[in-house]
Scaffold this active site. Structure first.
Site, PDB file in Angstrom:
ATOM      1  N   ASP A 292       0.731  -0.866   0.055  1.00  0.00           N
ATOM      2  CA  ASP A 292       0.485  -0.183  -0.275  1.00  0.00           C
ATOM      3  C   ASP A 292       0.832   1.331   0.135  1.00  0.00           C
ATOM      4  O   ASP A 292       1.580   1.037   0.291  1.00  0.00           O
ATOM      5  CB  ASP A 292      -1.094   0.217   1.349  1.00  0.00           C
ATOM      6  CG  ASP A 292      -1.871   1.006   0.823  1.00  0.00           C
ATOM      7  OD1 ASP A 292      -2.227   1.540   0.201  1.00  0.00           O
ATOM      8  OD2 ASP A 292      -2.881   1.019   1.993  1.00  0.00           O
ATOM      9  N   ASP A 352     -10.434   4.223  -0.978  1.00  0.00           N
ATOM     10  CA  ASP A 352     -11.478   3.287  -0.211  1.00  0.00           C
ATOM     11  C   ASP A 352     -12.763   3.609  -0.241  1.00  0.00           C
ATOM     12  O   ASP A 352     -13.515   4.762  -0.756  1.00  0.00           O
ATOM     13  CB  ASP A 352     -10.717   3.359   1.005  1.00  0.00           C
ATOM     14  CG  ASP A 352      -9.637   3.158   0.922  1.00  0.00           C
ATOM     15  OD1 ASP A 352      -8.790   3.181   0.459  1.00  0.00           O
ATOM     16  OD2 ASP A 352      -9.317   2.835   2.666  1.00  0.00           O
TER      17      ASP A 352
HETATM   18  C1  9PG Z   1      -5.050   1.040   5.814  1.00  0.00           C
HETATM   19  C2  9PG Z   1      -5.944   1.421   5.096  1.00  0.00           C
HETATM   20  C3  9PG Z   1      -6.491   0.180   3.588  1.00  0.00           C
HETATM   21  C4  9PG Z   1      -7.041   0.825   3.257  1.00  0.00           C
HETATM   22  C5  9PG Z   1      -5.830   1.426   1.835  1.00  0.00           C
HETATM   23  C6  9PG Z   1      -5.027   2.887   2.726  1.00  0.00           C
HETATM   24  O1  9PG Z   1      -5.845   9.425   1.148  1.00  0.00           O
HETATM   25  N1  9PG Z   1      -5.787   8.644   2.318  1.00  0.00           N
HETATM   26  O2  9PG Z   1      -6.624   9.563   3.498  1.00  0.00           O
HETATM   27  C7  9PG Z   1      -6.183   7.403   2.601  1.00  0.00           C
HETATM   28  C8  9PG Z   1      -6.431   6.898   4.075  1.00  0.00           C
HETATM   29  C9  9PG Z   1      -5.949   5.875   4.059  1.00  0.00           C
HETATM   30  C10 9PG Z   1      -6.110   4.932   2.699  1.00  0.00           C
HETATM   31  C11 9PG Z   1      -6.265   5.271   0.936  1.00  0.00           C
HETATM   32  C12 9PG Z   1      -6.799   6.390   1.340  1.00  0.00           C
HETATM   33  O3  9PG Z   1      -6.218   3.492   3.039  1.00  0.00           O
HETATM   34  O4  9PG Z   1      -6.409   1.378   0.970  1.00  0.00           O
HETATM   35  O5  9PG Z   1      -7.432  -0.753   2.218  1.00  0.00           O
HETATM   36  O6  9PG Z   1      -5.187  -0.584   4.173  1.00  0.00           O
HETATM   37  O7  9PG Z   1      -4.278   1.856   4.138  1.00  0.00           O
HETATM   38  O8  9PG Z   1      -4.401   1.893   6.626  1.00  0.00           O
END
Ligand code: 9PG
Length: 531
Positions: A292, A352
């Protein structure tokens, strides 16, 4: 003519660093294509989209190099819809490319010098059939067999995971048709320090063994191209991180209440560290990895080796793939799309989901379509379905239960149908949240594959039932007048470290509350939870 009948398609490949091609008829709409998994992909009218807020999150959500661009634009490719409904398209066949609309022209920009571009005119699906074939010829395709059916810990438990609850869930999921049980964020000491924390005292190898003993494959989440500021990795090896021209560390965004920094995947010691990390994950016994926040390795900055940023990223991902071996399933998330092709097995193609359809703060005030939310996830995923021809595409999880989310039955259904269309099904539902009927439906859903036929631009027949996503697509209208002033003020506030820290603190608090309620729920049940 029916929508899906192929119009005569004209295309050519040109070789240049700076294509500038005339659009043959008046353009009406533009196809934006965001840089990484979470960035927006969508057809819109020709008016510029508002710049998403807060700016502190730009490195984490879009390509920060182009985020302030005012004309419609996108990464690697762009297209306009013409008056007659056909498409005029310009798309790179390599890395480091960007396309924007310049009046009556589509303009291509390349960070890697001269490269090949596809210029095409015709029906959308036909163009993407050609484009995906050309891309798979160049990047390779790892789309093999069926995508595994995944249970993932994130969307029900978030960081409130520990050994005990995972062991319980593994037992409870006996008889559920999942191929993989995937442990998400929350097991590690720090992002950057990839050893189990105190909540996993028996270690990761034991956890993988427990999952295997139930006949499931074991999956693990890591963010290998990133470290939080407080990580030992960052403190001990500051020279491994990407800097700017002034010698400051570049920002990879803010999460987990801290600034994030990006590993330099052109540094030989970093590549060696990545190799060891992946061998460790493999030796622990994991068969599936969700890697990720991968965008970090492709952010702009000064690196050990002076090579284009997406080439640097691919060098890192290549080492990961080689160290994992061919048999471990690699899902790339938060990943720049083209540089990941051919090296990972599956790619997250949208932001997500989350148990919320759309949050007014995020959609209307922050005008940020990359923030978690079911509507954001569906919109962007639908515009990246064409990638399915070369890679497994992950639309994120589906929900069945009424508990643990705020979605209506219709909204849950849309997510379920989209995942059938993608042929990638995952969920995070806790067995104890499902009532009898929901558990049966979930088992049926994961047990059988759907029969899917495309019936329109945004509509499908799923097992003979018409599913129309058209109403999901539009983006919220930006606020104007006094509302616009209020919006700017809110964005200004949101763009402070302490504001993001506060949001993080709130999410940690709700994770703790969730965990307490699960424990209380378990205590009231006759089932032997510790069994
Ligand atoms: C774990 C998560 C999960 C999830 C991933 C990812 O843009 N943002 O602020 C943002 C934060 C977290 C995020 C995606 C975008 O989630 O996609 O499935 O694994 O990390 O921390």
């Amino acid at each position: 003519m029916g929508l899906l009948e192929r119009r005569i398609l004209e295309y050519q490949i040109i070789h240049t660093a700076h294509p500038y091609v005339k659009i043959p008829l008046t353009a009406q709409r533009y196809l934006w294509h965001g840089w990484q998994s979470w960035s927006l992909a969508c057809w819109t009218d020709l008016s510029p989209l508002p710049i998403p807020c807060p700016a502190l999150l730009h490195p984490m959500q879009t390509d920060p190099v182009y985020v302030r661009e005012r004309q419609p634009h996108g990464s690697w490719y762009g297209a306009v819809e013409l008056k007659d409904g056909s498409i005029f398209f310009l798309g790179a066949l390599g890395l480091g490319a960007h396309v924007r609309l310049d009046g009556e022209y589509l303009e291509g920009l390349s960070e890697v010098g001269e490269q090949d571009w596809l210029v095409a005119e015709g029906e959308e699906q036909g163009i993407f059939d050609v484009y995906s074939q050309l891309l798979s010829d160049r990047f390779g395709s790892r789309r093999r067999g069926k995508a595994p059916r995944v249970w993932c810990s994130w969307y029900s438990l978030y960081t409130a995971i520990d050994e005990k609850i995972i062991n319980q869930i593994v037992q409870q999921l006996q008889g559920y048709p999942f191929d993989v049980i995937q442990i998400d964020d929350g097991w590690q000491q720090k992002v950057g320090d990839w050893l189990p924390n105190a909540k996993f005292p028996s270690g990761m190898e034991t956890l993988a063994t427990v999952i295997h003993s139930q006949g499931k494959k074991a999956g693990l989440w890591l963010a290998p191209f990133l470290a939080v500021k407080s990580a030992r990795l960052f403190r001990e090896h500051p020279q491994w991180f990407v800097k700017d021209e002034k010698g400051h560390f570049i920002s990879a965004g803010i999460n987990w209440g801290e600034p994030l920094y990006a590993l330099d995947t052109t540094h030989p010691q970093v590549l060696e560290w990545l190799r060891r990390l992946m061998v460790q994950v493999r030796n622990w016994g994991f068969d599936y990895v969700k890697l990720d926040f991968l965008y970090a390795a492709a952010l702009p900055g000064i690196r050990y080796q002076d090579i284009p940023r997406e080439v640097a990223y691919r060098q890192g991902l290549n080492v990961i793939r080689q160290s994992l071996g061919e048999d471990i399933f690699l899902l790339a998330c938060g990943a720049p799309i083209f540089p990941s092709l051919g090296l990972c097995d599956a790619l997250r193609v949208g932001p997500d989901v989350s148990g919320e359809w759309e949050n007014t703060r995020d959609a209307v005030i922050l005008t940020n379509p990359a923030i978690p939310g079911a509507r954001n996830a569906i919109r962007t995923t639908l515009h990246r379905l064409w990638l399915k021809q070369i890679i497994h595409i992950d639309p994120d999880v589906v929900y069945f239960s009424q508990r643990g989310n705020h979605l209506t039955p219709e909204q849950r259904r849309l997510l379920q149908d989209l995942a059938q269309i993608c042929q990638f099904r995952a969920t995070s539902e806790l067995p104890q949240w499902l009532n009898k009927e929901e558990a049966i439906l979930l088992k049926q859903y994961f047990g059988e594959e759907a029969d899917v036929i495309r019936s329109g631009k945004y509509s499908y027949r799923v097992n003979g039932r018409e599913v129309d996503f058209t109403s999901v697509i539009p983006l919220a209208q930006p606020l104007t007048g006094i509302g616009g002033i209020g919006r700017n003020l809110f964005c200004w506030i949101a763009n402070h470290h302490w504001a993001l820290k506060f949001i993080y603190w709130q999410s940690q608090r709700s994770a703790r509350q969730l965990r307490q309620s699960l424990d209380a729920f378990a205590a009231t049940r006759s089932t032997n939870w510790d069994g």
